[in-house]
Design a protein around this motif. Sequence first.
Motif, PDB file in Angstrom:
ATOM      1  N   TYR A   1      -4.666   0.498  -8.239  1.00 36.33           N
ATOM      2  CA  TYR A   1      -4.996   1.813  -7.692  1.00 36.33           C
ATOM      3  C   TYR A   1      -5.034   2.795  -8.858  1.00 36.33           C
ATOM      4  O   TYR A   1      -4.112   2.846  -9.664  1.00 36.33           O
TER       5      TYR A   1
ATOM      6  N   ALA B   1       0.833  -1.207   0.000  1.00 37.78           N
ATOM      7  CA  ALA B   1       0.000   0.000   0.000  1.00 37.78           C
ATOM      8  C   ALA B   1       0.868   1.257   0.000  1.00 37.78           C
ATOM      9  O   ALA B   1       0.582   2.221  -0.722  1.00 37.78           O
ATOM     10  N   GLN B   2       1.912   1.261   0.789  1.00 42.85           N
ATOM     11  CA  GLN B   2       2.801   2.416   0.843  1.00 42.85           C
ATOM     12  C   GLN B   2       3.511   2.628  -0.492  1.00 42.85           C
ATOM     13  O   GLN B   2       3.669   3.758  -0.950  1.00 42.85           O
TER      14      GLN B   2
ATOM     15  N   LYS C   1       1.077   4.199  -2.898  1.00 44.59           N
ATOM     16  CA  LYS C   1       0.934   5.630  -2.591  1.00 44.59           C
ATOM     17  C   LYS C   1       2.162   6.414  -3.045  1.00 44.59           C
ATOM     18  O   LYS C   1       2.042   7.520  -3.571  1.00 44.59           O
TER      19      LYS C   1
ATOM     20  N   THR D   1      -5.496  -0.462   4.571  1.00 45.41           N
ATOM     21  CA  THR D   1      -4.574   0.667   4.654  1.00 45.41           C
ATOM     22  C   THR D   1      -4.874   1.711   3.586  1.00 45.41           C
ATOM     23  O   THR D   1      -4.756   2.908   3.831  1.00 45.41           O
ATOM     24  N   MET D   2      -5.279   1.253   2.437  1.00 48.55           N
ATOM     25  CA  MET D   2      -5.511   2.123   1.287  1.00 48.55           C
ATOM     26  C   MET D   2      -6.878   1.791   0.698  1.00 48.55           C
ATOM     27  O   MET D   2      -6.992   0.933  -0.169  1.00 48.55           O
TER      28      MET D   2
ATOM     29  N   ASN E   1      -6.385  -3.073   1.227  1.00 51.30           N
ATOM     30  CA  ASN E   1      -7.542  -2.185   1.218  1.00 51.30           C
ATOM     31  C   ASN E   1      -7.809  -1.566   2.583  1.00 51.30           C
ATOM     32  O   ASN E   1      -8.358  -0.476   2.674  1.00 51.30           O
TER      33      ASN E   1
END
Length: 165
Positions: A158, A43-44, A47, A123-124, A121
Amino acid sequence: MSRKKGFSLVELLIVLAVMAALIATITPVALNAIKKSKATQVAQNLKTLASAIENAAYVNGVNDNHVLKAGTTTPIVLSDLGRDIDPEKYGVWYTGTSNKPGEFEVLIFYKGTDVDAKLVNQTMPNATDTKPNEFDSIAGNNQLGSKSLPNTKEGIFYTLTFSVY
Protein backbone atom coordinates in the motif's frame (compact mmCIF):
# COMPACT_ATOMS: atom_id res chain seq x y z
CA MET A 1 -42.79 -59.23 20.73
CA SER A 2 -40.14 -57.48 22.80
CA ARG A 3 -37.70 -54.99 21.45
CA LYS A 4 -34.27 -54.22 22.87
CA LYS A 5 -33.54 -50.73 24.13
CA GLY A 6 -31.03 -48.61 22.19
CA PHE A 7 -30.26 -47.82 18.57
CA SER A 8 -29.83 -50.28 15.78
CA LEU A 9 -26.70 -50.25 13.67
CA VAL A 10 -28.63 -48.82 10.70
CA GLU A 11 -29.99 -45.93 12.77
CA LEU A 12 -26.54 -45.13 14.08
CA LEU A 13 -25.04 -45.16 10.57
CA ILE A 14 -27.78 -42.87 9.29
CA VAL A 15 -27.11 -40.35 12.07
CA LEU A 16 -23.36 -40.47 11.36
CA ALA A 17 -23.96 -39.96 7.62
CA VAL A 18 -26.15 -36.92 8.28
CA MET A 19 -23.54 -35.45 10.63
CA ALA A 20 -20.77 -36.04 8.05
CA ALA A 21 -22.85 -34.32 5.36
CA LEU A 22 -23.44 -31.30 7.61
CA ILE A 23 -19.75 -31.02 8.49
CA ALA A 24 -18.76 -31.30 4.82
CA THR A 25 -21.20 -28.51 3.99
CA ILE A 26 -20.15 -26.14 6.78
CA THR A 27 -16.35 -26.59 6.65
CA PRO A 28 -15.69 -24.60 3.42
CA VAL A 29 -17.90 -21.78 4.67
CA ALA A 30 -16.00 -21.62 7.96
CA LEU A 31 -12.61 -21.71 6.23
CA ASN A 32 -13.68 -18.93 3.86
CA ALA A 33 -14.78 -16.81 6.82
CA ILE A 34 -11.40 -17.33 8.47
CA LYS A 35 -9.58 -16.26 5.27
CA LYS A 36 -11.74 -13.15 4.95
CA SER A 37 -11.24 -12.19 8.59
CA LYS A 38 -7.44 -12.49 8.24
CA ALA A 39 -7.53 -10.38 5.06
CA THR A 40 -9.66 -7.76 6.83
CA GLN A 41 -7.20 -7.72 9.73
CA VAL A 42 -4.27 -7.14 7.34
CA ALA A 43 -6.16 -4.37 5.51
CA GLN A 44 -7.01 -2.70 8.81
CA ASN A 45 -3.39 -2.90 9.97
CA LEU A 46 -2.21 -1.34 6.68
CA LYS A 47 -4.72 1.50 7.16
CA THR A 48 -3.65 1.93 10.78
CA LEU A 49 0.01 2.15 9.81
CA ALA A 50 -0.76 4.64 7.03
CA SER A 51 -2.74 6.89 9.33
CA ALA A 52 -0.23 6.55 12.18
CA ILE A 53 2.84 7.39 10.09
CA GLU A 54 1.12 10.43 8.62
CA ASN A 55 0.01 11.59 12.07
CA ALA A 56 3.50 11.01 13.49
CA ALA A 57 5.02 13.14 10.76
CA TYR A 58 2.52 15.95 11.37
CA VAL A 59 2.85 15.90 15.14
CA ASN A 60 6.59 15.24 15.59
CA GLY A 61 8.02 16.60 12.37
CA VAL A 62 11.01 15.31 10.46
CA ASN A 63 14.72 15.98 10.60
CA ASP A 64 16.94 17.28 7.81
CA ASN A 65 17.55 13.76 6.47
CA HIS A 66 13.80 13.12 6.05
CA VAL A 67 13.77 10.75 9.03
CA LEU A 68 10.51 10.71 10.94
CA LYS A 69 10.96 11.40 14.63
CA ALA A 70 9.20 10.06 17.71
CA GLY A 71 10.19 13.11 19.71
CA THR A 72 12.84 15.74 19.40
CA THR A 73 15.77 13.48 18.48
CA THR A 74 14.77 9.82 18.46
CA PRO A 75 13.58 8.22 15.22
CA ILE A 76 10.16 6.60 15.23
CA VAL A 77 9.88 2.80 15.35
CA LEU A 78 7.13 0.51 14.07
CA SER A 79 5.92 -0.40 17.56
CA ASP A 80 5.15 3.30 18.13
CA LEU A 81 2.64 3.26 15.26
CA GLY A 82 0.30 0.41 16.16
CA ARG A 83 -0.47 -2.31 18.61
CA ASP A 84 -0.15 -6.00 17.75
CA ILE A 85 1.69 -5.31 14.49
CA ASP A 86 4.45 -7.88 14.00
CA PRO A 87 7.60 -6.16 12.66
CA GLU A 88 8.59 -9.44 11.01
CA LYS A 89 5.48 -9.34 8.80
CA TYR A 90 4.75 -5.62 8.49
CA GLY A 91 7.03 -2.87 7.40
CA VAL A 92 7.04 0.78 6.43
CA TRP A 93 9.60 2.31 4.07
CA TYR A 94 9.49 5.97 3.25
CA THR A 95 11.44 8.66 1.48
CA GLY A 96 11.29 12.38 1.09
CA THR A 97 10.60 13.39 -2.47
CA SER A 98 12.63 15.88 -4.44
CA ASN A 99 9.44 17.37 -5.89
CA LYS A 100 8.44 19.38 -2.84
CA PRO A 101 10.13 19.93 0.52
CA GLY A 102 8.31 18.00 3.22
CA GLU A 103 6.61 15.60 0.80
CA PHE A 104 6.92 11.90 1.59
CA GLU A 105 6.28 8.74 -0.38
CA VAL A 106 5.47 5.82 1.88
CA LEU A 107 5.31 2.09 1.16
CA ILE A 108 3.51 0.02 3.77
CA PHE A 109 3.60 -3.72 3.30
CA TYR A 110 2.61 -7.06 4.74
CA LYS A 111 4.97 -9.84 3.78
CA GLY A 112 3.09 -12.85 5.07
CA THR A 113 2.02 -15.49 2.57
CA ASP A 114 -1.07 -16.55 4.50
CA VAL A 115 -3.40 -13.89 3.09
CA ASP A 116 -4.98 -13.62 -0.34
CA ALA A 117 -4.25 -10.18 -1.81
CA LYS A 118 -7.57 -10.20 -3.69
CA LEU A 119 -9.45 -10.47 -0.40
CA VAL A 120 -7.43 -7.59 1.07
CA ASN A 121 -8.14 -5.59 -2.09
CA GLN A 122 -11.89 -6.00 -1.52
CA THR A 123 -11.55 -4.15 1.79
CA MET A 124 -8.79 -1.80 0.72
CA PRO A 125 -8.95 -1.16 -3.05
CA ASN A 126 -5.57 0.63 -3.23
CA ALA A 127 -3.68 -2.37 -1.83
CA THR A 128 -1.89 -4.49 -4.40
CA ASP A 129 0.26 -7.61 -4.56
CA THR A 130 2.88 -5.91 -6.75
CA LYS A 131 5.64 -3.80 -5.25
CA PRO A 132 6.13 -0.39 -6.90
CA ASN A 133 9.60 -0.22 -8.52
CA GLU A 134 10.41 3.25 -7.21
CA PHE A 135 10.89 1.86 -3.70
CA ASP A 136 13.83 -0.37 -4.66
CA SER A 137 16.29 2.49 -4.13
CA ILE A 138 15.11 3.79 -0.74
CA ALA A 139 17.92 4.34 1.73
CA GLY A 140 18.13 1.78 4.54
CA ASN A 141 17.66 4.29 7.36
CA ASN A 142 14.14 5.17 6.28
CA GLN A 143 12.50 1.95 7.31
CA LEU A 144 10.30 0.91 10.17
CA GLY A 145 9.98 -2.76 10.99
CA SER A 146 11.20 -5.16 8.34
CA LYS A 147 14.87 -4.80 7.39
CA SER A 148 14.27 -5.77 3.78
CA LEU A 149 11.65 -5.12 1.17
CA PRO A 150 9.71 -8.15 -0.01
CA ASN A 151 10.16 -9.37 -3.57
CA THR A 152 7.74 -8.11 -6.20
CA LYS A 153 5.06 -10.80 -5.67
CA GLU A 154 5.83 -11.65 -2.05
CA GLY A 155 3.43 -9.48 -0.14
CA ILE A 156 0.65 -6.93 -0.04
CA PHE A 157 1.64 -3.34 -0.69
CA TYR A 158 0.00 0.00 0.00
CA THR A 159 1.50 3.33 -1.01
CA LEU A 160 0.65 6.87 -0.05
CA THR A 161 2.08 10.35 -0.48
CA PHE A 162 1.65 13.19 1.99
CA SER A 163 3.24 16.54 2.80
CA VAL A 164 4.43 17.83 6.16
CA TYR A 165 4.25 21.61 6.45
